[in-house]
Design a protein around this motif. Structure first.
Motif, PDB file in Angstrom:
ATOM      1  N   ARG A  37       0.831  -1.200   0.000  1.00  0.00           N
ATOM      2  CA  ARG A  37       0.000   0.000   0.000  1.00  0.00           C
ATOM      3  C   ARG A  37       0.870   1.257   0.000  1.00  0.00           C
ATOM      4  O   ARG A  37       0.599   2.217  -0.723  1.00  0.00           O
ATOM      5  CB  ARG A  37      -0.919  -0.010   1.222  1.00  0.00           C
ATOM      6  CG  ARG A  37      -1.880   1.175   1.264  1.00  0.00           C
ATOM      7  CD  ARG A  37      -2.739   1.138   2.501  1.00  0.00           C
ATOM      8  NE  ARG A  37      -3.540  -0.079   2.579  1.00  0.00           N
ATOM      9  CZ  ARG A  37      -4.277  -0.435   3.631  1.00  0.00           C
ATOM     10  NH1 ARG A  37      -4.290   0.346   4.709  1.00  0.00           N
ATOM     11  NH2 ARG A  37      -4.983  -1.552   3.626  1.00  0.00           N
ATOM     12  N   HIS A  38       1.912   1.249   0.812  1.00  0.00           N
ATOM     13  CA  HIS A  38       2.828   2.395   0.860  1.00  0.00           C
ATOM     14  C   HIS A  38       3.527   2.590  -0.481  1.00  0.00           C
ATOM     15  O   HIS A  38       3.645   3.714  -0.983  1.00  0.00           O
ATOM     16  CB  HIS A  38       3.861   2.178   1.975  1.00  0.00           C
ATOM     17  CG  HIS A  38       4.880   3.279   2.056  1.00  0.00           C
ATOM     18  ND1 HIS A  38       4.567   4.541   2.510  1.00  0.00           N
ATOM     19  CD2 HIS A  38       6.202   3.300   1.728  1.00  0.00           C
ATOM     20  CE1 HIS A  38       5.644   5.296   2.447  1.00  0.00           C
ATOM     21  NE2 HIS A  38       6.651   4.559   1.990  1.00  0.00           N
ATOM     22  N   ARG A  39       3.935   1.488  -1.089  1.00  0.00           N
ATOM     23  CA  ARG A  39       4.616   1.584  -2.381  1.00  0.00           C
ATOM     24  C   ARG A  39       3.674   2.114  -3.455  1.00  0.00           C
ATOM     25  O   ARG A  39       4.046   2.963  -4.258  1.00  0.00           O
ATOM     26  CB  ARG A  39       5.141   0.207  -2.792  1.00  0.00           C
ATOM     27  CG  ARG A  39       5.957   0.246  -4.083  1.00  0.00           C
ATOM     28  CD  ARG A  39       6.473  -1.104  -4.438  1.00  0.00           C
ATOM     29  NE  ARG A  39       5.371  -2.032  -4.681  1.00  0.00           N
ATOM     30  CZ  ARG A  39       5.520  -3.282  -5.070  1.00  0.00           C
ATOM     31  NH1 ARG A  39       6.722  -3.800  -5.206  1.00  0.00           N
ATOM     32  NH2 ARG A  39       4.456  -4.051  -5.284  1.00  0.00           N
ATOM     33  N   ARG A  40       2.396   1.664  -3.453  1.00  0.00           N
ATOM     34  CA  ARG A  40       1.437   2.163  -4.433  1.00  0.00           C
ATOM     35  C   ARG A  40       1.177   3.659  -4.250  1.00  0.00           C
ATOM     36  O   ARG A  40       1.047   4.406  -5.213  1.00  0.00           O
ATOM     37  CB  ARG A  40       0.125   1.379  -4.332  1.00  0.00           C
ATOM     38  CG  ARG A  40       0.199  -0.017  -4.922  1.00  0.00           C
ATOM     39  CD  ARG A  40      -1.188  -0.595  -5.113  1.00  0.00           C
ATOM     40  NE  ARG A  40      -1.932  -0.717  -3.857  1.00  0.00           N
ATOM     41  CZ  ARG A  40      -1.900  -1.778  -3.086  1.00  0.00           C
ATOM     42  NH1 ARG A  40      -1.156  -2.834  -3.417  1.00  0.00           N
ATOM     43  NH2 ARG A  40      -2.609  -1.819  -1.965  1.00  0.00           N
ATOM     44  N   ALA A  41       1.092   4.084  -2.990  1.00  0.00           N
ATOM     45  CA  ALA A  41       0.871   5.515  -2.735  1.00  0.00           C
ATOM     46  C   ALA A  41       2.037   6.350  -3.242  1.00  0.00           C
ATOM     47  O   ALA A  41       1.855   7.397  -3.870  1.00  0.00           O
ATOM     48  CB  ALA A  41       0.653   5.750  -1.242  1.00  0.00           C
ATOM     49  N   VAL A  42       3.254   5.871  -2.963  1.00  0.00           N
ATOM     50  CA  VAL A  42       4.444   6.602  -3.427  1.00  0.00           C
ATOM     51  C   VAL A  42       4.498   6.614  -4.950  1.00  0.00           C
ATOM     52  O   VAL A  42       4.753   7.657  -5.582  1.00  0.00           O
ATOM     53  CB  VAL A  42       5.714   5.978  -2.823  1.00  0.00           C
ATOM     54  CG1 VAL A  42       6.955   6.571  -3.476  1.00  0.00           C
ATOM     55  CG2 VAL A  42       5.747   6.214  -1.326  1.00  0.00           C
ATOM     56  N   LEU A  43       4.231   5.448  -5.578  1.00  0.00           N
ATOM     57  CA  LEU A  43       4.262   5.388  -7.036  1.00  0.00           C
ATOM     58  C   LEU A  43       3.176   6.262  -7.650  1.00  0.00           C
ATOM     59  O   LEU A  43       3.382   6.925  -8.668  1.00  0.00           O
ATOM     60  CB  LEU A  43       4.105   3.938  -7.496  1.00  0.00           C
ATOM     61  CG  LEU A  43       5.311   3.025  -7.276  1.00  0.00           C
ATOM     62  CD1 LEU A  43       4.978   1.593  -7.685  1.00  0.00           C
ATOM     63  CD2 LEU A  43       6.517   3.528  -8.064  1.00  0.00           C
ATOM     64  N   GLY A  44       1.992   6.270  -7.032  1.00  0.00           N
ATOM     65  CA  GLY A  44       0.910   7.107  -7.547  1.00  0.00           C
ATOM     66  C   GLY A  44       1.262   8.586  -7.488  1.00  0.00           C
ATOM     67  O   GLY A  44       1.019   9.339  -8.438  1.00  0.00           O
ATOM     68  N   THR A  45       1.822   8.997  -6.361  1.00  0.00           N
ATOM     69  CA  THR A  45       2.235  10.399  -6.229  1.00  0.00           C
ATOM     70  C   THR A  45       3.314  10.747  -7.241  1.00  0.00           C
ATOM     71  O   THR A  45       3.275  11.801  -7.890  1.00  0.00           O
ATOM     72  CB  THR A  45       2.736  10.662  -4.802  1.00  0.00           C
ATOM     73  OG1 THR A  45       1.699  10.338  -3.879  1.00  0.00           O
ATOM     74  CG2 THR A  45       3.138  12.119  -4.633  1.00  0.00           C
ATOM     75  N   ALA A  46       4.287   9.860  -7.391  1.00  0.00           N
ATOM     76  CA  ALA A  46       5.365  10.108  -8.354  1.00  0.00           C
ATOM     77  C   ALA A  46       4.834  10.169  -9.781  1.00  0.00           C
ATOM     78  O   ALA A  46       5.248  11.010 -10.586  1.00  0.00           O
ATOM     79  CB  ALA A  46       6.440   9.030  -8.220  1.00  0.00           C
ATOM     80  N   THR A  47       3.884   9.264 -10.095  1.00  0.00           N
ATOM     81  CA  THR A  47       3.306   9.272 -11.445  1.00  0.00           C
ATOM     82  C   THR A  47       2.542  10.556 -11.708  1.00  0.00           C
ATOM     83  O   THR A  47       2.660  11.173 -12.771  1.00  0.00           O
ATOM     84  CB  THR A  47       2.382   8.063 -11.625  1.00  0.00           C
ATOM     85  OG1 THR A  47       3.131   6.856 -11.407  1.00  0.00           O
ATOM     86  CG2 THR A  47       1.789   8.034 -13.032  1.00  0.00           C
TER      87      THR A  47
END
Length: 202
Positions: A37-47
């Motif tokens: 979940r943390h990785r998806r949030a970080v990736l979403g923000t970066a995207t």
């Protein structure tokens, strides 16, 4: 027998690997879920940030549309044609005569006729409608020109290629353009001048 062996932990003590911690109390599946979940949030923000920056760059570097072309010069889109002789207006004087011309504006912004004149010192010109007046693109306007002869000795009795000087204005420029009206106008002008000056005075 003497020697030192491993130190046994005392009562109430713990080793580091047995310390309770929030991580050690969570099941492995829960840890993996939190990490994903943390990785998806970080990736979403970066995207989202990358898309925002990329869109801004594309907008800033997009090809600019070409500037609209300048409107044409008024003389390039205005025609003046001789029509025929016209009745002389009442009160114009015994040495006056009239003829009709047609002014056409082919394209571009409206053209204003600022002034109409002719090159001979012995005559003056008036028009109906009186200048200044405007004409829109795609339309024709009839103009009645009246010549007033003041001094017969300063006018050509046999005009070869007589012309009218017309001052034109549109949003691009103001120009003085000489319109040669052709052989019919030259013949009409010569005949009218002979009649106007037939009494032999001045």
């Amino acid at each position: 027998m003497s020697g030192t062996g491993p130190v046994e932990p005392g009562e109430g003590t713990h080793t580091w690997d047995t310390l309770d911690s929030p991580a050690s109390t969570l099941p492995r599946g829960r840890l993996t879920e939190l990490y994903d979940r943390h990785r998806r949030a970080v990736l979403g923000t970066a995207t989202a940030l990358a898309l925002l920056l990329g869109g801004g760059y594309l907008y800033a570097t997009r090809p600019q549309p070409p500037a609209p072309p300048d409107p044409p010069y008024p003389s390039q889109v205005t025609d003046l044609h001789y029509l025929s002789g016209e009745p002389t207006p009442a009160g114009a004087g015994p040495r006056s005569f009239s003829f009709g011309v047609e002014l056409s504006v082919l394209s571009g912004p409206p053209v204003t006729v600022v002034r109409i004149s002719q090159p001979y010192a012995g005559m003056s010109v008036t028009s109906a409608p009186e200048a200044p007046f405007g004409t829109s693109a795609g339309t024709n306007r009839k103009i009645v020109i009246t010549m007033h002869v003041a001094q017969c000795r300063k006018v050509p009795w046999n005009a070869g290629l007589p012309f009218l000087d017309v001052t034109l204005r549109n949003t691009r420029a103001i120009e003085v353009h000489s319109f040669i009206l052709g052989q019919r106008y030259a013949q009409h002008l010569s005949e009218a001048l002979q009649v106007a000056c037939s009494n032999g005075s001045g």
